[in-house]
Motif scaffolding. Structure first.
Motif, PDB file in Angstrom:
ATOM      1  N   VAL A 153      61.164  24.193  44.900  1.00 21.96           N
ATOM      2  CA  VAL A 153      60.576  22.865  44.703  1.00 21.96           C
ATOM      3  C   VAL A 153      60.565  22.102  46.022  1.00 21.96           C
ATOM      4  O   VAL A 153      61.588  22.011  46.716  1.00 21.96           O
ATOM      5  CB  VAL A 153      61.371  22.078  43.639  1.00 21.96           C
ATOM      6  CG1 VAL A 153      60.911  20.630  43.592  1.00 21.96           C
ATOM      7  CG2 VAL A 153      61.213  22.717  42.271  1.00 21.96           C
ATOM      8  N   ASP A 154      59.419  21.562  46.401  1.00 19.69           N
ATOM      9  CA  ASP A 154      59.352  20.699  47.573  1.00 19.69           C
ATOM     10  C   ASP A 154      58.653  19.376  47.272  1.00 19.69           C
ATOM     11  O   ASP A 154      58.628  18.478  48.110  1.00 19.69           O
ATOM     12  CB  ASP A 154      58.654  21.402  48.739  1.00 19.69           C
ATOM     13  CG  ASP A 154      57.278  21.927  48.365  1.00 19.69           C
ATOM     14  OD1 ASP A 154      56.805  21.576  47.265  1.00 19.69           O
ATOM     15  OD2 ASP A 154      56.696  22.672  49.155  1.00 19.69           O
ATOM     16  N   VAL A 155      58.067  19.257  46.077  1.00 16.95           N
ATOM     17  CA  VAL A 155      57.457  18.006  45.639  1.00 16.95           C
ATOM     18  C   VAL A 155      57.948  17.706  44.232  1.00 16.95           C
ATOM     19  O   VAL A 155      57.905  18.567  43.357  1.00 16.95           O
ATOM     20  CB  VAL A 155      55.915  18.078  45.648  1.00 16.95           C
ATOM     21  CG1 VAL A 155      55.325  16.787  45.096  1.00 16.95           C
ATOM     22  CG2 VAL A 155      55.389  18.322  47.055  1.00 16.95           C
ATOM     23  N   LEU A 156      58.439  16.489  44.012  1.00 18.86           N
ATOM     24  CA  LEU A 156      58.971  16.089  42.717  1.00 18.86           C
ATOM     25  C   LEU A 156      58.002  15.113  42.063  1.00 18.86           C
ATOM     26  O   LEU A 156      57.733  14.042  42.602  1.00 18.86           O
ATOM     27  CB  LEU A 156      60.347  15.435  42.884  1.00 18.86           C
ATOM     28  CG  LEU A 156      61.048  14.977  41.605  1.00 18.86           C
ATOM     29  CD1 LEU A 156      61.352  16.165  40.715  1.00 18.86           C
ATOM     30  CD2 LEU A 156      62.317  14.221  41.934  1.00 18.86           C
ATOM     31  N   PHE A 198      67.640  14.375  45.230  1.00 15.70           N
ATOM     32  CA  PHE A 198      66.456  15.196  45.505  1.00 15.70           C
ATOM     33  C   PHE A 198      65.945  14.979  46.926  1.00 15.70           C
ATOM     34  O   PHE A 198      65.492  15.918  47.579  1.00 15.70           O
ATOM     35  CB  PHE A 198      65.359  14.888  44.485  1.00 15.70           C
ATOM     36  CG  PHE A 198      65.544  15.586  43.159  1.00 15.70           C
ATOM     37  CD1 PHE A 198      65.301  16.942  43.049  1.00 15.70           C
ATOM     38  CD2 PHE A 198      65.958  14.893  42.034  1.00 15.70           C
ATOM     39  CE1 PHE A 198      65.468  17.589  41.833  1.00 15.70           C
ATOM     40  CE2 PHE A 198      66.130  15.531  40.823  1.00 15.70           C
ATOM     41  CZ  PHE A 198      65.885  16.885  40.723  1.00 15.70           C
ATOM     42  N   HIS A 199      66.001  13.738  47.404  1.00 19.25           N
ATOM     43  CA  HIS A 199      65.557  13.458  48.762  1.00 19.25           C
ATOM     44  C   HIS A 199      66.443  14.196  49.777  1.00 19.25           C
ATOM     45  O   HIS A 199      65.950  14.756  50.766  1.00 19.25           O
ATOM     46  CB  HIS A 199      65.592  11.947  49.029  1.00 19.25           C
ATOM     47  CG  HIS A 199      65.126  11.578  50.401  1.00 19.25           C
ATOM     48  ND1 HIS A 199      63.797  11.635  50.768  1.00 19.25           N
ATOM     49  CD2 HIS A 199      65.810  11.137  51.482  1.00 19.25           C
ATOM     50  CE1 HIS A 199      63.683  11.246  52.032  1.00 19.25           C
ATOM     51  NE2 HIS A 199      64.877  10.939  52.493  1.00 19.25           N
ATOM     52  N   GLN A 228      67.846  16.938  49.321  1.00 20.85           N
ATOM     53  CA  GLN A 228      67.535  18.377  49.250  1.00 20.85           C
ATOM     54  C   GLN A 228      66.182  18.713  49.874  1.00 20.85           C
ATOM     55  O   GLN A 228      65.745  19.859  49.794  1.00 20.85           O
ATOM     56  CB  GLN A 228      67.549  18.824  47.778  1.00 20.85           C
ATOM     57  CG  GLN A 228      68.889  18.649  47.076  1.00 20.85           C
ATOM     58  CD  GLN A 228      69.984  19.470  47.723  1.00 20.85           C
ATOM     59  OE1 GLN A 228      69.784  20.634  48.052  1.00 20.85           O
ATOM     60  NE2 GLN A 228      71.148  18.871  47.907  1.00 20.85           N
ATOM     61  N   CYS A 232      63.272  17.347  48.988  1.00 19.44           N
ATOM     62  CA  CYS A 232      62.193  17.253  48.009  1.00 19.44           C
ATOM     63  C   CYS A 232      61.596  15.868  48.070  1.00 19.44           C
ATOM     64  O   CYS A 232      62.253  14.874  47.696  1.00 19.44           O
ATOM     65  CB  CYS A 232      62.732  17.550  46.599  1.00 19.44           C
ATOM     66  SG  CYS A 232      61.468  17.563  45.342  1.00 19.44           S
ATOM     67  N   SER A 250      55.716  12.645  45.375  1.00 15.97           N
ATOM     68  CA  SER A 250      54.296  13.037  45.358  1.00 15.97           C
ATOM     69  C   SER A 250      53.433  11.805  45.567  1.00 15.97           C
ATOM     70  O   SER A 250      53.723  10.748  45.017  1.00 15.97           O
ATOM     71  CB  SER A 250      53.963  13.683  44.015  1.00 15.97           C
ATOM     72  OG  SER A 250      52.585  13.916  43.922  1.00 15.97           O
TER      73      SER A 250
END
Length: 367
Positions: free
Chosen positions: A190-193, A359-360, A362, A364, A367
């Motif tokens: 995953v690179d976009v949440l 998440f940031h 990590q 990610c 969008s």
């Protein structure tokens, strides 16, 4: 009427608090607002007019209507969604796909290689006739099989499955629901949440962020300001009040005003109105209530509204109507006096900031 008794072409009467039991078309409506969050995830209510569709699974949060039933049972929208959700689809795993490709190539190549190995072993023992007569062909076959078995990548499959299983256990210990073994691989890529706001970042309820009395010299102790706040309190106290009215009336200490007449909200007009003992008031979007106005009161109010709306908030305006209750069949008068600006917003979950920060960290991005 029991749900099982509803059939096509029935006419249903829906009122505030009812759940829509079947898909249908609105025939007659009186300020109907539908909460479709169970179907769409959006908590903001949807206003319906005659001819609009209503869907099973939604809830009436304001007004009432008569509805002509157009779909029931398996043909209803909610049932079709549930059927689609029950369909099982395997998550795509690049590791698993790669292993399957390797196995496919090995499966094709192993047959001719096994024959070549067997033939080379027979030749090494003196040829086919000699091997058969001496019984050496048995050793040749064993040697060929041993060579072929070493070509099968069973260790690759085993190690990959063990890694997936171990990762699933570790995720489960962190409170993550793992439905398939390749979940950790999918998560690692995953690179976009992409998030649905309602129910994910927010809890789906609307609350009051701020309230500004904008009457000339208006403060909460002023008689006109107190009367306007009393009208907001009355709208919130109405048993059929929608989420916007409830939020706009939060925390008001003034006693609810006595409402003598009202014009229900219409999505075509985008405003509603009430008449109280002293004044009539209009509640709606500031850009609708103050459209085409260039006076100081309108400019100052709209500047305040733009500033609040720039933060992502929803803004509604309560304005005095000096000429009395507006006629719903005619445009709003241009003498409305801005009274109270209510800045509303959905409640953000308390753990939303921490989750997004993780998440940031990590890598990610949004969008």
């Amino acid at each position: 009427m029991a749900l099982a008794d509803i059939v096509l072409d029935d006419v249903l009467l829906l009122a505030t608090g009812d759940q829509v039991p079947a898909d249908g078309t609105v025939l007659e409506v009186a300020g109907l607002e539908i909460d479709e969050s169970m179907l769409t995830g959006e908590s903001r209510s949807v206003r319906k007019q005659s001819g609009d569709d209503v869907l099973s699974g939604s809830v009436v949060v304001a007004g009432s209507a008569t509805v002509h039933v157009t779909a029931v049972g398996a043909d209803s929208y909610a049932q079709r969604i549930a059927t689609e959700a029950r369909r099982f689809s395997v998550a795509r795993s690049e590791l698993r796909d790669g292993i399957n490709k390797v196995l496919a190539v090995v499966s094709v190549a192993i047959v001719p290689i096994a024959l070549l190995l067997a033939w080379s072993q027979l030749r090494a023992t003196g040829g086919l006739s000699e091997s058969i007569s001496s019984g050496a062909w048995r050793d040749a076959v064993v040697a060929a099989v041993a060579g072929v078995v070493g070509m099968i990548p069973e260790g690759l499959v085993l190690l990959t499955s063990l890694n997936f299983a171990l990762a699933a256990i570790l995720l489960a210990r962190q409170g993550v629901l793992v439905q398939e073994l390749p979940a950790v691989e999918v998560l690692a890529r995953v690179d976009v949440l992409c998030l649905d706001k309602t129910g994910t970042i927010t809890d789906g309820t609307i609350g009051l962020r701020d309230r500004h009395v904008v009457l000339p010299g208006g403060d909460a102790r002023d008689g006109r300001a107190a009367a306007a706040l009393g009208v907001l309190a009355a709208l919130a106290a109405d048993p059929g009040a929608n989420a916007t009215a409830l939020a706009a009336g939060e925390g008001i200490e003034e006693s609810p005003a006595t409402v003598t007449d009202a014009v229900p909200f219409s999505s075509a007009r985008k405003w509603s109105a009430v008449a109280a003992a002293e004044h009539a008031y209009v509640l709606g979007g500031p850009d609708i209530l103050l459209a085409g106005r260039g006076d100081d009161a309108a400019r100052d109010t709209l500047a305040l509204v733009r500033e609040a709306a720039g933060t992502g908030s929803r803004v509604v305006l309560l304005a005095e109507a000096p000429a009395g209750l507006p006629d719903p069949d005619h445009p709003l008068p241009h003498d409305l006096v801005p009274a109270v600006v209510c800045v509303l917003g959905e409640h953000v979950r308390p753990d939303a900031e921490q989750t997004l920060a993780y998440f940031h960290a990590q890598g990610c991005g949004p969008s």
